[in-house]
Write a protein that holds these residues in place. Structure first.
Motif, short mmCIF file in Angstrom:
data_model
loop_
_atom_site.label_atom_id
_atom_site.label_comp_id
_atom_site.label_asym_id
_atom_site.label_seq_id
_atom_site.Cartn_x
_atom_site.Cartn_y
_atom_site.Cartn_z
N ASP A 1 14.09 -6.54 27.70
CA ASP A 1 13.18 -6.58 26.55
C ASP A 1 12.94 -8.01 26.06
N THR B 1 11.33 -10.22 27.92
CA THR B 1 10.34 -10.74 28.86
C THR B 1 8.91 -10.52 28.35
N GLN B 2 8.02 -11.34 28.85
CA GLN B 2 6.60 -11.17 28.54
C GLN B 2 6.10 -9.84 29.09
N GLU B 3 6.63 -9.44 30.24
CA GLU B 3 6.22 -8.16 30.84
C GLU B 3 6.55 -6.99 29.90
N PHE B 4 7.71 -7.07 29.24
CA PHE B 4 8.09 -6.01 28.30
C PHE B 4 7.11 -5.98 27.13
N LEU C 1 4.00 -6.99 27.05
CA LEU C 1 2.72 -6.46 27.52
C LEU C 1 2.77 -4.95 27.73
N ALA C 2 3.86 -4.46 28.33
CA ALA C 2 4.00 -3.02 28.56
C ALA C 2 4.10 -2.26 27.24
N LYS D 1 0.72 -2.04 25.74
CA LYS D 1 -0.07 -1.01 26.43
C LYS D 1 0.36 0.39 25.98
N GLN E 1 9.14 -17.88 26.52
CA GLN E 1 9.37 -18.88 27.57
C GLN E 1 10.44 -19.90 27.18
#
Length: 96
Positions: free
Chosen positions: A6, A8-11, A13-14, A17, A35
């Protein structure tokens, strides 16, 4: 992020969404420090007088943070690496 997905940028973004399916207001998750290293975050917080004494990093503590879990250890290492130990201790003294 390897231990805590949790962070991360991916988290972010998800999660944004996923929220789009349950809200109509355009809620989004922002992660402006994603970052940065933990040391960089603590140093920035110190330099901008952020109340880090209110941070709760612990997964195991109750009335106080345990100081032993991975999250507490990472927070402690970041505070030491940012040379913020005495600054944070001084702020915690003033807490009631």
């Amino acid at each position: 992020a390897q231990t805590f997905a949790d962070n991360t940028q991916e988290f972010a973004l998800a999660t944004t969404k996923a929220l789009s399916w349950s809200t109509r207001t355009g809620v989004s998750v922002l992660a402006p420090t994603v970052q940065w290293t933990k040391r960089e975050i603590v140093a920035w917080a110190r330099d901008h007088d952020v109340p880090l004494e209110l941070v709760w990093s612990c997964y195991d503590g109750e009335d106080t943070m345990c100081g032993c879990c991975e999250s507490c250890l990472r927070f402690d290492r970041a505070v030491r690496a940012a040379d913020a130990t005495s600054w944070l201790a001084g702020r915690r003294k003033g807490m009631k």
